[in-house]
Motif scaffolding. Structure first.
Motif, PDB file in Angstrom:
ATOM      1  N   GLY A  26     -33.554  -9.426  19.620  1.00 13.50           N
ATOM      2  CA  GLY A  26     -33.182 -10.036  18.347  1.00 13.50           C
ATOM      3  C   GLY A  26     -34.407 -10.572  17.630  1.00 13.50           C
ATOM      4  N   LEU A  27     -34.235 -11.625  16.841  1.00 15.96           N
ATOM      5  CA  LEU A  27     -35.348 -12.192  16.074  1.00 15.96           C
ATOM      6  C   LEU A  27     -36.526 -12.579  16.962  1.00 15.96           C
ATOM      7  CD1 LEU A  27     -36.702 -13.552  13.577  1.00 15.96           C
ATOM      8  CD2 LEU A  27     -35.431 -15.617  14.196  1.00 15.96           C
ATOM      9  N   ILE A  28     -36.272 -13.401  17.989  1.00 14.36           N
ATOM     10  CA  ILE A  28     -37.365 -13.892  18.823  1.00 14.36           C
ATOM     11  C   ILE A  28     -37.914 -12.780  19.706  1.00 14.36           C
ATOM     12  CG2 ILE A  28     -38.063 -15.588  20.536  1.00 14.36           C
ATOM     13  CD1 ILE A  28     -37.419 -16.794  17.849  1.00 14.36           C
ATOM     14  N   GLY A  29     -37.038 -12.002  20.332  1.00 15.66           N
ATOM     15  CA  GLY A  29     -37.499 -10.921  21.198  1.00 15.66           C
ATOM     16  C   GLY A  29     -38.324  -9.894  20.456  1.00 15.66           C
ATOM     17  N   ASP A  79     -44.994  -6.491  34.713  1.00 15.06           N
ATOM     18  CA  ASP A  79     -45.647  -7.678  35.270  1.00 15.06           C
ATOM     19  C   ASP A  79     -44.869  -8.942  34.912  1.00 15.06           C
ATOM     20  OD1 ASP A  79     -48.102  -6.230  36.082  1.00 15.06           O
ATOM     21  OD2 ASP A  79     -48.379  -6.035  33.916  1.00 15.06           O
ATOM     22  N   VAL A  80     -44.312  -8.936  33.698  1.00 11.22           N
ATOM     23  CA  VAL A  80     -43.623 -10.101  33.164  1.00 11.22           C
ATOM     24  C   VAL A  80     -42.287  -9.665  32.569  1.00 11.22           C
ATOM     25  CG1 VAL A  80     -43.712 -11.999  31.486  1.00 11.22           C
ATOM     26  CG2 VAL A  80     -45.804 -11.225  32.608  1.00 11.22           C
ATOM     27  N   VAL A  81     -41.258 -10.463  32.820  1.00 19.75           N
ATOM     28  CA  VAL A  81     -39.945 -10.250  32.211  1.00 19.75           C
ATOM     29  C   VAL A  81     -39.633 -11.469  31.342  1.00 19.75           C
ATOM     30  CG1 VAL A  81     -37.490  -9.845  32.605  1.00 19.75           C
ATOM     31  CG2 VAL A  81     -39.188  -8.947  34.231  1.00 19.75           C
ATOM     32  N   VAL A  82     -39.311 -11.224  30.075  1.00 22.22           N
ATOM     33  CA  VAL A  82     -38.989 -12.304  29.152  1.00 22.22           C
ATOM     34  C   VAL A  82     -37.515 -12.194  28.765  1.00 22.22           C
ATOM     35  CG1 VAL A  82     -39.531 -13.431  26.968  1.00 22.22           C
ATOM     36  CG2 VAL A  82     -41.343 -12.238  28.225  1.00 22.22           C
ATOM     37  N   LEU A  83     -36.742 -13.219  29.087  1.00 22.36           N
ATOM     38  CA  LEU A  83     -35.334 -13.235  28.706  1.00 22.36           C
ATOM     39  C   LEU A  83     -35.208 -13.773  27.286  1.00 22.36           C
ATOM     40  CD1 LEU A  83     -33.721 -14.637  31.992  1.00 22.36           C
ATOM     41  CD2 LEU A  83     -34.328 -12.281  31.400  1.00 22.36           C
ATOM     42  N   ALA A  84     -34.706 -12.928  26.388  1.00 23.27           N
ATOM     43  CA  ALA A  84     -34.562 -13.309  24.985  1.00 23.27           C
ATOM     44  C   ALA A  84     -33.131 -13.081  24.513  1.00 23.27           C
ATOM     45  CB  ALA A  84     -35.544 -12.527  24.117  1.00 23.27           C
ATOM     46  N   THR A  85     -32.179 -13.208  25.445  1.00 22.08           N
ATOM     47  CA  THR A  85     -30.759 -13.119  25.115  1.00 22.08           C
ATOM     48  C   THR A  85     -30.239 -14.505  24.750  1.00 22.08           C
ATOM     49  OG1 THR A  85     -30.027 -13.571  27.377  1.00 22.08           O
ATOM     50  CG2 THR A  85     -30.518 -11.272  26.818  1.00 22.08           C
ATOM     51  N   PRO A  86     -29.030 -14.602  24.203  1.00 22.80           N
ATOM     52  CA  PRO A  86     -28.420 -15.936  24.042  1.00 22.80           C
ATOM     53  C   PRO A  86     -28.314 -16.646  25.389  1.00 22.80           C
ATOM     54  CG  PRO A  86     -27.218 -14.313  22.749  1.00 22.80           C
ATOM     55  CD  PRO A  86     -28.203 -13.540  23.583  1.00 22.80           C
ATOM     56  N   GLY A 104     -44.580 -11.182  42.947  1.00 24.93           N
ATOM     57  CA  GLY A 104     -45.702 -11.231  42.012  1.00 24.93           C
ATOM     58  C   GLY A 104     -45.288 -11.207  40.560  1.00 24.93           C
ATOM     59  N   MET A 105     -44.055 -10.786  40.272  1.00 19.37           N
ATOM     60  CA  MET A 105     -43.592 -10.746  38.878  1.00 19.37           C
ATOM     61  C   MET A 105     -43.367 -12.164  38.343  1.00 19.37           C
ATOM     62  SD  MET A 105     -40.886  -7.549  38.988  1.00 19.37           S
ATOM     63  CE  MET A 105     -40.579  -7.489  37.230  1.00 19.37           C
ATOM     64  N   ILE A 106     -43.506 -12.306  37.045  1.00 20.37           N
ATOM     65  CA  ILE A 106     -43.224 -13.568  36.359  1.00 20.37           C
ATOM     66  C   ILE A 106     -41.982 -13.373  35.508  1.00 20.37           C
ATOM     67  CG2 ILE A 106     -44.038 -15.227  34.642  1.00 20.37           C
ATOM     68  CD1 ILE A 106     -46.912 -14.516  35.508  1.00 20.37           C
ATOM     69  N   VAL A 107     -41.045 -14.297  35.617  1.00 21.48           N
ATOM     70  CA  VAL A 107     -39.861 -14.302  34.757  1.00 21.48           C
ATOM     71  C   VAL A 107     -39.934 -15.541  33.879  1.00 21.48           C
ATOM     72  CG1 VAL A 107     -37.340 -14.395  34.652  1.00 21.48           C
ATOM     73  CG2 VAL A 107     -38.468 -13.086  36.477  1.00 21.48           C
ATOM     74  N   THR A 108     -39.870 -15.334  32.573  1.00 18.91           N
ATOM     75  CA  THR A 108     -39.866 -16.447  31.637  1.00 18.91           C
ATOM     76  C   THR A 108     -38.781 -16.193  30.605  1.00 18.91           C
ATOM     77  OG1 THR A 108     -41.250 -17.837  30.191  1.00 18.91           O
ATOM     78  CG2 THR A 108     -41.652 -15.463  30.146  1.00 18.91           C
ATOM     79  N   ASP A 109     -38.661 -17.064  29.619  1.00 20.26           N
ATOM     80  CA  ASP A 109     -37.597 -16.907  28.636  1.00 20.26           C
ATOM     81  C   ASP A 109     -38.000 -17.588  27.343  1.00 20.26           C
ATOM     82  OD1 ASP A 109     -37.123 -19.633  29.757  1.00 20.26           O
ATOM     83  OD2 ASP A 109     -35.423 -19.568  28.369  1.00 20.26           O
TER      84      ASP A 109
END
Length: 305
Positions: A26-29, A79-86, A104-109
Motif C-alpha cells: 500500500g502507501l507505506i509499503g 535478508d529482511v522482511v518488512v510487514l506493511a499490512t494493516p 539470520g533474517m531480520i523481520v521488521t514492520d
C-alpha cells in the motif's frame, strides 16, 4: 552530515541488503520499496500482497523486482522482511511467516501499534531470526501502490522498538535502513510508543472521523453549506478522515487501552472548556489557547510541520 544530505550520500554507498521482501504494498509499503531502490539501500526489492491487482500495479509502476501473492516466493533469499499490512492482519501473516524464516533474517514492520507486533508476530519468530519492530511516522490520506513516493520518509521520525535482548547488529541494520532513506530514528520501548502515539496520532484521527461524521449527519441543506464554506480547520479534518479505514479500525482495536485512557483525559478537558464557554470565563479560554499555541510553535521549531 545533515539528515537531509544523508540520503543523497547513501545513493553512492554499498547496499545494506541483498534482498528485501515487503509484505503489503500500500502507501507505506510501496513508498519503502521506492526508497530502498532510489537510495541504494537494497540490491533487490520484492513484494508480496494478497491482492493480485496490487501486485500487478507494483510491477507496472516498476517499484519492485518481483511482486507475488505467494509469500514463500517473496521471502526466498530475503535478508529482511518488512510487514506493511494493516495491524489487524499481523497474527495471520505471522503464522504464515514463521515456517518460511531462516536464521539470520531480520523481520521488521511499519505498523502504528508496536505491542501488537510483539504479541501477534513474536510467537511465530523462530530462534536465530531477529524481530525488530519499527514505525515510520509518515503518511498521507491516500492508499494503494500508486500513492507511494520515495521521499515520503525524508525528515520524518521513525521509531524503532526492539524487544528486550534484541540482537544489536540487527537493530543497527534496521536503524541504518531508515536513516539512509532520510528518517531521523528514535529507539523506544513498545509500550511507551503506543502511549505516545495514542495522543499524537490515534486520538487526532478519532476526533477527525468524529467531526466529519457529525457533519455528514446534518440535514442536507446545512451539510451542503458545510462543504461549500469549509474553513481551513474543517478541510484539515476531512483530509485526516480520508485515511485508510481498515488501517485505522485495526489501530484503534489494537491500541484500545492507551487510546481509551487518552480519550478519557480529552473528554475531561473538553468538559472544562464547555463549562468555561457556558459561564463566559474568557480569561480561562484565553489562557488555554495561549498554552496550546506554544505547542504549535514547538512543532514548527522541531521541523515537523
Amino acid at each position: 552530515m545533515s539528515e537531509t544530505a544523508a540520503p543523497l550520500a547513501a545513493t553512492l554507498a554499498t547496499p545494506l541488503f541483498d534482498r528485501v521482501a515487503i509484505v503489503g504494498v500500500g502507501l507505506i509499503g510501496s513508498s519503502l520499496a521506492r526508497a530502498l531502490t532510489h537510495y541504494g539501500v537494497a540490491r533487490q526489492v520484492v513484494c508480496a500482497d494478497r491482492n493480485p491487482e496490487h501486485c500487478a500495479k507494483a510491477m507496472e509502476l516498476g517499484i519492485v523486482e518481483r511482486a507475488t501473492t505467494d509469500l514463500a516466493e517473496a521471502l526466498d533469499g530475503a535478508d529482511v522482511v518488512v510487514l506493511a499490512t494493516p495491524v489487524g492482519a499481523f497474527a495471520e501473516v505471522g503464522e504464515q511467516l514463521g515456517p518460511l524464516l531462516r536464521p539470520g533474517m531480520i523481520v521488521t514492520d511499519v505498523g502504528s501499534v508496536k505491542q501488537a507486533v510483539l504479541r501477534d508476530v513474536g510467537p511465530h519468530i523462530p530462534d536465530g531470526v531477529h524481530l525488530i519492530p519499527g514505525h515510520p511516522v509518515a503518511g498521507t490520506e491516500h492508499s494503494g501502490p500508486e500513492a507511494g513516493f520515495a521521499t515520503l520518509f525524508q525528515g520524518r521520525w521513525c521509531i524503532v522498538t526492539p524487544p528486550p535482548g534484541a540482537n544489536e547488529g540487527a537493530v543497527d541494520k534496521v536503524v541504518a535502513m531508515w536513516r539512509r532513506i532520510g528518517s531521523t530514528v528514535e529507539l523506544m520501548n513498545a509500550n511507551h510508543h503506543d502511549r505516545v502515539l495514542a495522543i499524537t496520532s490515534h486520538l487526532p484521527h478519532l476526533i477527525a472521523y468524529t467531526i466529519v461524521g457529525t457533519a455528514s449527519d446534518l440535514e442536507d441543506d446545512t451539510k451542503s453549506e458545510v462543504i461549500k464554506f469549509s474553513a481551513g480547520g474543517f478541510r484539515d479534518f476531512t483530509r485526516i478522515a480520508a485515511s485508510d479505514p481498515v488501517m485505522w479500525r485495526d489501530v484503534f482495536l489494537n491500541n484500545r487501552e492507551a487510546v481509551l485512557e487518552i480519550l478519557q483525559r480529552f473528554t475531561e478537558d473538553l468538559t472544562a472548556l464547555q463549562r468555561a464557554i457556558r459561564w463566559g470565563e474568557g480569561e480561562q479560554l484565553q489562557d488555554h489557547f495561549t498554552k496550546t499555541r506554544a505547542i504549535r510553535r514547538g512543532i514548527i521549531d522541531a521541523k515537523q510541520a
